[in-house]
Design an enzyme around this catalytic site. Structure first.
Site: not given
Length: 476
Positions: A332-333
């Protein structure tokens, strides 16, 4: 003649009646209270949080830590009796290197004096030469100013200085404050590269001015990959003051590497449903973290709280009508490839994704309720859930047309209703993407309430009679 037969028949009929009653009203107040209170009394998720942060540490995609976290979560969920699937995902693999900066020339500098600048590379940053680069610093405060000063930028180090508005964060608008700073971080270096800058710096996006660096992703294409870093708020202000006296020159050394994409996984753990088992309610967090710390709030709390939903229902021996699917998203990052891979794999069956929850706001403050991405006509359906959560001070329901949660936005844009816990995030950006995002910052009571909200919400969605979905065209 069998005199016991009528008795047996009566017992069987009573059992069927009780079963039918339980099946017909799984969202009755007593069951909701049982789920809520069981979660509130448990420290299971807090123990799993300690396992993840202390035993593994940072979990940036492509790293050994990310791989270890996949295995740890999968093993834990198998022990609970959930059906575990590892969904393959290709993820970015970026590795941090040496990070150093000094102010080597400025008006009034005493002979022999240089000043160190505290900074950290942004994800996806390019590298300087091994010996570093030395160039004047140009300070801008927004994209319009950067474009207006394009003639000054070529060959320079550009500092995009956007202060974080902590006052907004303290009044419930932390996301708005973060949005302005994160735009400078994600898009600013690419614009600086287009204008010929030698490197790009941004002021760290966060509220605690303790000379902490806040890293994060920057969207640099391969042909734009200039060195890019976040400097502390204090150093940004120092450079600003020195610039009023005259030109400032910096020596900057960053040596990160962008490696080929790596193989990783989303961890999927299912608690099968009964009569609606082919429909799914997702409860989730993202498994990866940045590499400066152990990602306790961002987002180990989200993953372990979501795991805690399955643990709570297993402990109570409750089986939902719809399948409850815990997902620990990967990457996600730095790009969201885990959420994207899930969406692509289920695009033809999105009507079977009844609802999706994501927890990605930490628990730096209390959880006060639920944010619901549903249309206005469905809001009234959640009154029983609100009534139950009010007992623990978490009965607020905030309705929005679109939530835009990181890993869910692909599905949400195709009509899947999204939900999130409503958390006090006024202190969240003190730790977000910093070396200070560690286990000791997590309040165990906040995490218990968080698990209780997620567990009760997930159970409620998994057993709702009424549909709450919306067709994609309704979003337009």
């Amino acid at each position: 003649m069998n005199l016991r037969k009528p008795a047996r028949t009566a017992i069987a009929a009573a059992s069927l009646f009780l079963l039918a009653t339980a099946h017909a009203a799984p969202n009755d107040s007593a069951t909701l209270a049982q789920v809520r209170d069981t979660a509130m009394a448990s420290d299971w998720a807090y123990q799993r949080l300690e396992d993840m942060t202390d035993l593994i540490g940072p979990r940036l995609s492509g790293s050994a830590g990310a791989a270890a976290a996949v295995q740890q979560v999968a093993d834990t969920m198998r022990k609970l009796g959930a059906k575990v699937t590892l969904q393959p995902v290709k993820v970015p693999h970026w590795v941090r290197g040496e990070e150093k900066a000094q102010l080597v020339e400025y008006a009034g500098r005493p002979q022999g004096i240089v000043q160190n600048v505290v900074l950290t590379a942004l994800g996806g940053s390019g590298a300087t030469p091994a010996a570093g680069l030395t160039a004047p610093v140009v300070i801008v405060h927004d994209f319009d100013e950067l474009k207006a000063r394009a003639a000054e930028v070529k060959g320079k180090i550009v500092l995009i200085d956007v202060p974080f508005d902590q006052g907004m964060a303290e009044r419930g608008l932390a996301g708005n404050a973060y949005g302005r700073g994160s735009a400078a971080r994600t898009r600013g270096p690419a614009l600086a590269a287009e204008l010929g800058a030698a490197a790009a710096l941004v002021r760290s996006v966060g509220g605690a001015d303790f000379r902490l660096t806040h890293t994060g992703m920057t969207r640099l294409k391969d042909d734009q990959r200039i060195p890019a870093a976040a400097i502390t708020a204090e150093d940004a202000m120092l450079i600003g003051r020195l610039s009023k006296r005259g030109p400032v020159t910096m020596k900057l050394t960053l040596t990160p590497k962008t490696l080929p994409d790596a193989d990783s996984y989303n961890v999927i753990a299912d608690l099968p449903g009964t009569d609606k088992a082919d429909e799914f309610v997702i409860v989730s967090g993202h498994l990866d973290s940045w590499d400066l710390a152990t990602g306790a709030h961002d987002d180990a709390t989200g993953v372990t709280a979501s795991m805690g939903v399955i643990e709570t229902l297993k402990k109570l021996k409750l089986q939902p009508r719809r399948t409850i699917r815990m997902v620990a998203w990967m990457a996600e990052e730095n790009g969201g490839s885990g959420g994207r891979a899930y969406h692509q794999a289920h695009k033809a069956q999105l009507d079977k994704q009844f609802a999706a929850i994501e927890s990605d706001g930490g628990v730096t403050g209390r959880t006060f309720g639920v944010v619901a991405g549903v249309r206005p006509q469905y809001e009234k359906l959640f009154a029983p859930l609100q009534a139950s959560l009010t007992k623990i001070g978490a009965g607020a329901l905030t309705r929005r047309d679109v939530l835009g949660e990181g890993d869910l936005h692909y599905m949400e844009s195709d009509g899947v209703p999204s939900f999130a816990p409503h958390v006090d995030t006024s202190a969240y950006f003190n730790y977000h993407h910093t070396p200070a995002d560690t286990f000791d910052k997590v309040n165990p009571d906040h995490l218990k309430r968080h698990v209780a909200v997620l567990s009760t919400l997930t159970w409620y969605l998994a057993n709702m009679e009424e549909p709450i979905g919306r067709a994609p065209e309704q979003l337009n």
